[in-house]
Structures are given as structure tokens and as C-alpha cells.
Write a protein that holds these residues in place. Structure first.
Motif, short mmCIF file in Angstrom:
data_model
loop_
_atom_site.label_atom_id
_atom_site.label_comp_id
_atom_site.label_asym_id
_atom_site.label_seq_id
_atom_site.Cartn_x
_atom_site.Cartn_y
_atom_site.Cartn_z
N ALA D 262 31.17 45.51 40.31
CA ALA D 262 32.25 44.52 40.13
C ALA D 262 31.96 43.28 40.95
O ALA D 262 32.18 42.14 40.49
N GLU D 265 29.41 41.14 39.26
CA GLU D 265 30.00 40.40 38.14
C GLU D 265 30.68 39.12 38.64
O GLU D 265 30.53 38.04 38.06
N ALA D 269 29.50 34.95 38.29
CA ALA D 269 30.44 33.88 37.92
C ALA D 269 30.48 32.79 38.99
O ALA D 269 30.60 31.60 38.69
N PRO D 320 38.06 46.92 35.36
CA PRO D 320 37.12 46.06 34.62
C PRO D 320 37.82 44.84 34.02
O PRO D 320 37.25 43.73 34.03
N ASP D 321 39.00 45.01 33.55
CA ASP D 321 39.71 43.86 32.97
C ASP D 321 40.03 42.83 34.04
O ASP D 321 39.88 41.63 33.82
N VAL D 323 38.45 42.38 36.85
CA VAL D 323 37.20 41.78 37.31
C VAL D 323 36.73 40.72 36.32
O VAL D 323 36.38 39.59 36.69
N ALA D 324 36.77 41.09 35.07
CA ALA D 324 36.33 40.14 34.04
C ALA D 324 37.23 38.91 34.04
O ALA D 324 36.76 37.77 33.92
N ALA D 327 36.31 36.80 37.00
CA ALA D 327 35.02 36.15 36.76
C ALA D 327 35.23 34.92 35.86
O ALA D 327 34.72 33.83 36.12
N ARG D 328 35.99 35.13 34.81
CA ARG D 328 36.27 34.00 33.90
C ARG D 328 37.00 32.88 34.65
O ARG D 328 36.69 31.70 34.49
N THR D 331 34.64 30.96 36.80
CA THR D 331 33.78 30.12 35.96
C THR D 331 34.52 28.87 35.49
O THR D 331 33.94 27.77 35.42
#
Lengths: 333, 333, 333, 333
Positions: D262, D265, D269, D320-321, D323-324, D327-328, D331
Motif C-alpha cells: 500500500a 502504491e 503516486a 485497497p479502495d 489506498v487507491a 493515490a489518485r 496525483t
């Protein structure tokens, strides 16, 4: 010719005389007549009430004071080069039961309000980080510089703002007062400080320093800790006698002036070699290893200071011929 | 007429002379010539290698020794009336970082193997109870009794069997040796013990005791702790001078004999009033409050001992007239 | 069949449930929602303001309290058989930095005003002897006896007269309250005491005790020392959950009643063999080594108590069949 | 969405299961079956004999180890940003009785031989300055960097040359091993070190860390100090259960890999915003206050890092959601 340190100089004749005069049996510990004179003698000197304890060493005086001012989970802000940090084998940790020395920067081993703030600023409130409880200054500083009264006022104001008790390590307090020409109270910001280690050993004493407390309750606490540390000597009258002799007729100032004058003579000779202004009885100068060897070959004893420096210390008994000889030798380098 | 304590008596003239002779600047701390003579002087006295440190007080000497012998989680077996338990304001707890004094019983403040075994027996092995690591004896005991060499042999054998290091508090070691008539080594079971506090202050010194280590590694450790406790005086040569003067020509024994002789004179007068045999320079006797008042009215100063007792202590400078007068006064009670 | 100790019994199902319910991430240390409920929950229980800290063990709770109440140069009066004296490997010495436990006598490991006075009476004022600063009681006592409210009132009055802060070690406080039938405040003389170690581990908890401070300033100090001692767990919510579960619906009292009832059943069987009245969940009885062997041969596990005694401890989960079996076995001896 | 710290994450289900399975009464303290399995379990993991103790916190583990390795008058070299220096409220000072932390510099909170030498070089031999006795490293470092085996070899060689014992604070040791892909022994230079704090709490445990001693004698000493510090829990089987569950099937590595993944990830980003390489489960990045506010407005919780930075920590249960999403969000800044 001795310029190693003032801490091994002879004992002043008037101190000897006072000790001899104290020989007859009196009450033990600090119940004797001389010990009971200390509070009054220092009250006269500082122009305010104080409670005074004798101890054999500056380390003991410094650490007894800090232990009474700082809880085991607290911290003491001091200069990175302070004696309590560099030369007491961890004594503050022993006496305070593990409190932390928090190191501040500063030219000539002197602290500034900004340097103190820089130590405090990053400390998060709460239980995770050690919180500062006291500030310890050295007058004169480890590099022989004297805080001016205005500097002390600024420092004690900073301390007050952050709730810090202030201790002054005055191993060479006499030299600072002699240089400053102010009153003893002005030279240590009394009574805005809690306690002063009033040094005698380096200034003609044998084995007695006065711990001057400007808060009598503090002295009561320290009395217990002094005993507990094995520093309550049964023939304490001999320590009191030394201290009283130093105060009598301002011998402490006369001795300091003699030492300072010798240092000034060396400073003049050193000129641009000086690493710090000379405001007490220590002279730090730049000399190459070869120059140091040359001086030693002429019979001068002193400590190296780093790779290419030397520390010269003058004492109350500075020999004028030796001082003049060393001044000439420095000039001739 | 002074019979309060030997701990506030004058300093012996030969000690004064030795201190004066040490006045000239020498290396600081314990690097001076006199401090470096100590090991050899005591090696000659005890007939074996030893490493010796000066400190200002018996409390410091006792506690520095114990701190080096016992971990913070350990215990020290001592008599219930030992000075370290009753008169040092918890100094052993300070120096050892919280080790426990384990109190044994015994007539006249003397320990016996059985008393030690009685302390050890109920201690369960493991991590829940404090385990003893050292034994501390006092020679002469707090009630002025001297352990015979055979008693010491039995005690050190007991200690060895249980893995206990042995420390001897010899605040009045001189008086014990003077009474016993044996060698100093026999009087402290050297070298079966780790360290001896060899007292000088009560015997004509000013402010110096010798901590004699029969294990050199121990001394190395104690040197660090001495500094850390603020007991490394910079003009240490004056402490060394005191101690060497005491040894010179066996002044320590001469002084102790003088004090002991005065005590014996009082003991004879006290007769059946004696609470303990007199084997050193302390006399404990039964006297009613009225009798105490009568003695004081005649000018004798001494401590009460409980409801109907008194403690008389004689010193190296016992005044024969005063002693005789007190002996007569006791007889006349 | 287990009668060794209550300190290794299973965790109560409702405690497990509360811990599981606390699993989701919350703020670390004691900033989580559950830890923040503690003060209120105990205020409701004791009918007065209090500040409560969780810690993992009774030793930590006891010693953190004492360290905040007693200076390093002070003393704590406690019973000779108190857990802090006999079973904590010197933890009070560690936490208090060398303060002294001053041992009092008393039947059944209970203190009395007279026993406390007997400890204090011979202590001379001044700096030579350790001065007491606190009193530590155990409710129920180490022998399973409960102080009555009137006894506690007399003890706290004695403490107040001598300026002693009071700490109550309540490792088995629940059992005492269950026996006494009074309020929790009455069972510990709140708020005349400074702090109570409110035990949970022996009563169905896993690894959490509540240190209840009746003086909020005290709690602030202890919070720092708890962190410094490594007792501030980052997932502290699980400790808070245990404690809150014990209070919820008075589970703590229900558990203690169950343990006490089992002890009473054994006490009735023991009859004249009892060494102490049974007022909590511990039964001390006289049994010969042969009788102990006979009991063990029948599958009962328990500790020896001296040469010819046994200690039986019942827990919240006492199995009625096992208790009845042991009662019968004792009767049949 | 939680990125504050791994130290408050939920407990892993398999840890819960192991704790529940340990519920039945067993011997108290560390005499239960599970505690007795620890030595063997870690011997298998490290391929060599070791003695292992559970304690509730990393602070306790670190400080118990240091206290056993360093005398009160000694020092511990560590990084200026080490947890023992910055986040334990002076716990090392408490446990070691005042030993000194000697602060070394180094990128990413990592030490180097040169940094250690720079601390040692100015220390004068003798009794005036604190002498270093131990080195404490953190693996992974406080900034989430992992020492390579070759780096550790160089560090332990430096330590050996100076007679320093080595302790490794492995609060996030699992994350370091997961990153390095080497053996646990290689990741801590076992057995060239004396002790490793093997962290579990941040990695799915509840309140148990394993103190792994590669010298059995050391463990014996620490056992006494653990009890004395109130860290010997009576239901210790629940701590052993947690630790064994972490080792079982290498759950500790699986959890660490999840957290590390994680973090990677997020690191990807963050790109050039990264303040340090990401080698464990911590991500330090540059973000302006406005950007921090923007992230928080989207529901992300994390700590500020200085004026314009942030610290993101991922845990074993990283969603995971979340973390994603983070990350987004990074970014998109």
C-alpha cells in the motif's frame, strides 16, 4: 609555569587562616556557628534573602540544584558546551533520576533567547516528549564570556514565559562579576533565578562551593538531597569557613581581579590569535602544534584546544613574571 | 566538656601539616602525586594489592561501594541499626538506584551467620522477590563492638556460600583495630571482602575517608561513579594528604588508642550501667533523665539514648581532665 | 482442579466481547473513545470526580501512584507483608527512585493506627533519617481480610495527622467490597485517599487495572510517568474496554461475589484449620505436608503456605463441583 | 480513511483466535505453555539460540534492553530522530538510571559508521565524560528506510571496534524484512547484536512485542528488570499467544507485505514529492498546507510533517479502495 587550570591552584592564605580558626569542636554537619552565618553573609552580598548550602564541588552544587528544580521526566535547557553536559560524567542524569539535558547552540558557549526558543519550538506538548522545566546558564561561560545584565534579563524573561526555573552555574562567577563591574545580583539576575552555584574552589578555596538559593523552600529540599548524596560533611564548619573567608573583605573579587588581569595581559599578547574575547580568566587562542611545542619547551603548561588551539587559564595566584614571560613568548611566536 | 561525637572533633596537627604541605599546585582531581601514593600506602598496610579512592564522607564511601556491588534490582543485607539504614537519608537507595536494604537482627548491632541466614531463608528464588547481592558489616559496630577475626571469617564464609560480596563500613575501623590488637587485614577479613570504608574523619581527619577496594576492577567502576556523584574534588590532593598523614607513623592507631582509652575509663566508672561492652570509643549506659540532667548541669555534653540511657563518645583529642571528671561524675550518680 | 491463584483465571466472556467490540481503529494511546469514558464511569461509581488511567499490571499501578506521591528521599509506610514489599522485585524502589518502604506490623496483614505510629515514633526529624510521605494499604489485605470503613477512617486520620498521602492497593478491591456490602467509596475511604489501584486482572480481566486518582493533578503527573515507564500502550482502547466491561452492570461485583462464595464454602469446611477469617477469596489453612500431598493426589492444585499450611484461592469462574469436592476433601482430612 | 498510524490498527483475526485459544487457566506470568514456546519459535526463525521475553510496548522492550546493556554512567549512541530519543518521554533515562543518549546524524534517520565515529571521536577517555556502551539502531528507520545487510555488518563492526553492544529497535522490523527479502537474521545482523525489539503491535498485534536476546545471560537480567518495571503480566499467556500467532505461517511477513504494498502504491503516486525512498510502510511527502487541507477534505486522515509535509502510514489492513483513492488524490494535487 602553570596555565593548565585554576582548579588546582593553591589555597589562599586567608582561607587557610579561616580554616585553622574553625578547628575547635563545634556542632556537626551544618549546625555549627559558621555554617549558620552563610545565609546572612550572602543576603548582604545579594541584597535579598537567600538560603545557602555548602558542598564540596561544583558538580554537586549544580546537580543538587537541578534535581530540586526538574522532575525525573523533565528536561534542562543548557548550552551544548555546558559543564553539566560535557564534564560531569552524567551527574545531572544521576541526580535528577534521568532528566534530559536539551542542548542549545550559541557563540562562545553563551545562550540567547533565540537559541532557547529554537530548542523549545519543536517539542510537542503532551506525554510523548520530554518537556523542559529549567534553564541552566554558566556565568562566566565555558569560553570565558560574561553575560551582561541586559542579556540575563532577556534570558530570564524567556525562561519565565516558558515556565522554566533558572539555575546559574557560577564556577567562575567571581571572574564574571570582576569583569562586569556590576553587583553580584545584577550578574546573576537574582532573584529572578532559583539558584546560583557560587564557585570558590577555582578562586582560592580548597573544597567548598556555595549553593545560593533565592527561594528558601528550595533550600529545604536540597538539604535532604545533599545528605542523601553523601555531601553533608560532618565537619562542615571547614567548608563554611572557606566560603566566609572568600566573602570577607571581598577577597573573592580581589582574587578574581588578579586572575582576570593576568588573562588580559595574555589576551593583549595573543591579539588576532584570540578565539573569543577575554572576559574572565580563560584565554583561547589559535596556535599550531609546532607553536604549542615551542611554548611548552619554554616551560609553559596548558591544555590543547582542538587541533590548532590552546586554552590558557590564569588563577588568583598568577605569577606576574610567569604571565609576562608567557605574553612575550606568545608575541614572539 | 564534649562527649557528643567524634565526628566534630578538631583536626589533628599532623593532618593540618600534611594539608599545608600539599598546597602547591599539582595535577587536579586524583592525578596528583599524593593521590597516586594511596594504593601503595594501603597495600603496605594490608599486605596485599588494593586500589584506594578518597571521598569526603563515609556515606559516600559506603554507598559508592554498595552501588558497584549490587544491581538496582538487588539487595544488601545489613544490621537493622546499620548507619546505611538509619542515618544516611536513604543514600543507599540513591546510589544503588533503588536496591533494598534487608535488615538482620543481632546483639550490639553485630551480625551473625545465623542472622544472615534468617534473612535469606524466606526469600523465594525467581523474579518476584529481591535477591541479596551483598553483605554490609560495620567494624566497629554502631554500638561500639568489634568483630573478632574468627567472627569475620564465619561471616565472609556465609557470604561466599550465598554469592554475596562483602563491604565493611569502617567509620571507626581504627578503634576496632586498636581494640583487637590484630592486623588491619585480620580486622576486616581482607581480602575476602570487596571493599572497606576506612574512616579518618572521626579519627582526626577533616573531610576525607579512604575507600579501599581489594578488587582493582571494582575501583575502576567506582571512579566513574565518584565523578558522577560530584565527589571527585579538583583539589583532591588535600584529601589524599589527610589520609596519608593518618597512616604515617600509624597516627590512625595512636589516635584511636587515645579515644578508646578514654572510653575505657568511662566504662569502668559506668560499671553495671553499661548497655554494651566497650570495645571502641563509644559508651552506652543506663541513666535516668534526672541523672542525665545532673551530668549536663556539670557541663558534660552528650546524646540521650532512648528514655533512660546516654551515649558518650570519646575522640582522639580526649581531654584527660574532662574524662576523669566525667568518670567521677558517673561514679557519683 | 485449580486453586492456585485468581491471577491466571480465564477472561470473562463479557470482557472478551467488549474487547472485540473495540477492534476498529480509533485514536492511539488514551485518546480513544473508550479511554475517555473512564473518568466518567468511575466518577459515577465513586460519587465524586476522579481521573483514571489504565495500566497493564497492579505493580505498575501501585508504583506509579507511589512515585507521584513520594519524593525519592521519602518513605512509604506499608505492612511487612504488603505486595509492594514482598512480591514486586523492588519495583517501588525503581519507580520512586529509591524511596524506602517502612514496614509496619499487624494481624492478617492489616495496618492499624498504632502500628503506623510505631513506625513513625522513632524517626528523628531532620535530614539524617528518611521521612515518611505516604501510607499504602491493601484492600483486601494480603491475607484476605477487609478493612471496615471505620478502620479506614481511623487510618486516613492518622495519615492526615502526619501529612501522609494514602494509596490503596486494591488488587482484590472487588472482593473486599463484595464482602463489606458498603459502597466502593466507603471501602477505600475515597476521597480521603489520593489513589486506588482498582484491580481487574484477578477478577475476570485480561491485562488492565484502573488507577483511580481522586486528585486530578496527580493523574496529570502519573500520565507522564506512565509513558516514561513504557506503560502507555498504543492500542489502549483494549485496556479501557476491559475495565469498562467490568463496571458495566457491576460485573466486577458479580465476579467477586462468585469468588468469595466459593471461598466461604471452603472456609466452612476448613473450620478450626483456618489461619485467618475469610473475607475475600483467599483461604489460608493449617494442613500437614501429608495432608497437602493427599489433597494434591486428589487433583487439587494450590500453594503451600509455610511448613504446614496452604493457600487456596478462588476465582470468578470457580467451578462449583471442584469447590464442593475440595470442601469435602478438606473435611475428610 | 485512516493513514495516521499503524499503531492503532485493528488486531488481526488470527491473533484474536490465538488469544481466545489461550483462555483456559495456565501457569501465571511466563510459566505457561505458550510463553515457554517463544524461545524455540524464534530460534527457528533466526536459525540460532535466543531467549525471548514478551512485553506490552516497544518502549518497554527498547528500554529494558538498553538498561541491561549500559551502566547508569554510560551512553547509548543513537540517531537524533530515534524513537528512544524523541518519543518515549525520557524512558531510556528512567530505565537506565540516567544513561545518556548520544545523538548521531544521518540521512533518513539511518546511522553510518562515519556518523558513529563522529560521535565517539571527541569523547575524552577517563571519568569526566560519559563513555558510550551501546549502539541502538532502528530497522526500519524512523523515516521508513531499511538498512541493507552490508550496512548492518559495517555498523556492527564499528560497534565491536569500540566495545559497544548493539540493540535494534524493530518496531517495524517486519516491514524491513518484507522489503529486503533477506532472512530475519540478515535483517538485524543476528547474532552480532545483543537484542532485537521484534514489533508486533503495529503489525496486527494487540499489546505484545517480543524482546529477542541473542545472549541468554542478558535475558536473565532483563527478566528481573521486567518484573521490577511492572511489565510481567500475570496472564502473560495472552501476550505469548499474540506473538506466536504472528510467527505462525509467517503472518508477520504477510501483514508487513500488505502494508508495504500500500505504501508503494502511494509512493508511486507521490513521485517527486517524496522526501525519502519508501522501503517500509511510511510515506513522507511534500505537500503544502493547502494541499493537506484538500486531502483532508476528501476524508483522508494523516499527520502533518513539518510546515509543508505529510506522513502517511499504511497498516496490515490497508483498504485497497482507500489506498487507491488516496493515490489518485495525491496525483491530482
Amino acid at each position: 609555569m602553570q596555565f593548565m587550570s585554576d582548579n588546582a591552584a593553591p589555597v589562599h592564605p586567608r582561607v587557610w587562616d579561616a580554616m585553622r580558626a574553625a578547628d575547635a569542636t563545634d556542632a556537626p554537619y551544618d549546625a555549627d556557628a559558621l555554617s549558620r552565618e552563610l545565609d546572612g553573609a550572602f543576603a548582604a552580598l545579594f541584597g535579598r534573602e537567600c538560603a545557602v548550602l555548602w558542598v564540596a564541588t561544583g558538580t554537586a552544587a549544580n546537580c543538587l540544584a537541578l534535581a530540586a528544580l526538574v522532575p525525573p521526566h523533565g528536561g534542562v535547557i543548557c548550552h551544548r558546551d555546558a559543564h553539566i553536559e560535557t564534564d560531569e560524567c552524567g551527574a545531572p542524569g544521576f541526580y535528577t533520576h534521568g532528566a534530559k539535558l536539551m542542548l542549545a547552540e550559541g557563540e562562545g558557549a553563551k545562550l540567547t533567547p533565540a537559541a532557547i526558543e529554537a530548542v523549545i519550538a519543536p517539542i510537542r506538548d503532551g506525554v510523548h516528549q520530554v518537556q523542559p522545566h529549567a534553564l541552566s546558564l554558566t556565568q562566566a561561560s565555558e569560553y570565558g564570556l560574561a553575560y551582561r545584565p541586559a542579556e540575563l534579563a532577556a534570558l530570564t524573561a524567556t525562561a519565565r514565559r516558558h515556565g522554566l526555573a533558572v539555575h546559574v552555574d557560577g564556577a567562575r562567577f567571581a571572574n564574571a562579576v570582576a569583569f562586569l563591574g556590576c553587583t553580584p545580583a545584577e550578574a546573576c539576575a537574582a532573584p529572578d533565578i532559583a539558584a546560583l552555584t557560587f564557585g570558590c574552589v577555582k578562586n582560592g578555596g580548597m573544597g567548598a562551593e556555595a549553593l545560593v538559593c533565592f527561594d528558601p523552600a528550595l533550600a529545604g529540599l536540597i538539604r535532604l538531597r545533599r545528605k542523601r548524596a553523601g555531601h553533608l560533611q560532618s565537619k562542615g564548619r571547614f567548608l563554611a569557613a572557606q566560603i566566609l573567608a572568600m566573602l570577607e573583605g571581598n577577597l573573592w573579587l580581589a582574587n578574581a581581579r588578579a586572575a582576570n588581569a593576568a588573562a588580559v595581559e595574555l589576551a593583549v599578547a595573543a591579539g588576532s590569535r584570540l578565539l573569543h574575547p577575554v572576559e574572565a580568566n580563560e584565554v583561547f587562542l589559535t596556535v599550531t602544534p609546532a607553536e604549542r611545542a615551542a611554548l611548552r619547551a619554554q616551560g609553559f603548561a596548558f591544555y590543547d584546544w582542538g587541533e590548532s588551539g590552546a586554552r590558557l587559564v590564569t588563577a588568583w595566584n598568577a605569577n606576574p613574571d610567569h604571565v609576562a614571560a608567557l605574553a612575550r613568548a606568545i608575541t614572539s611566536l
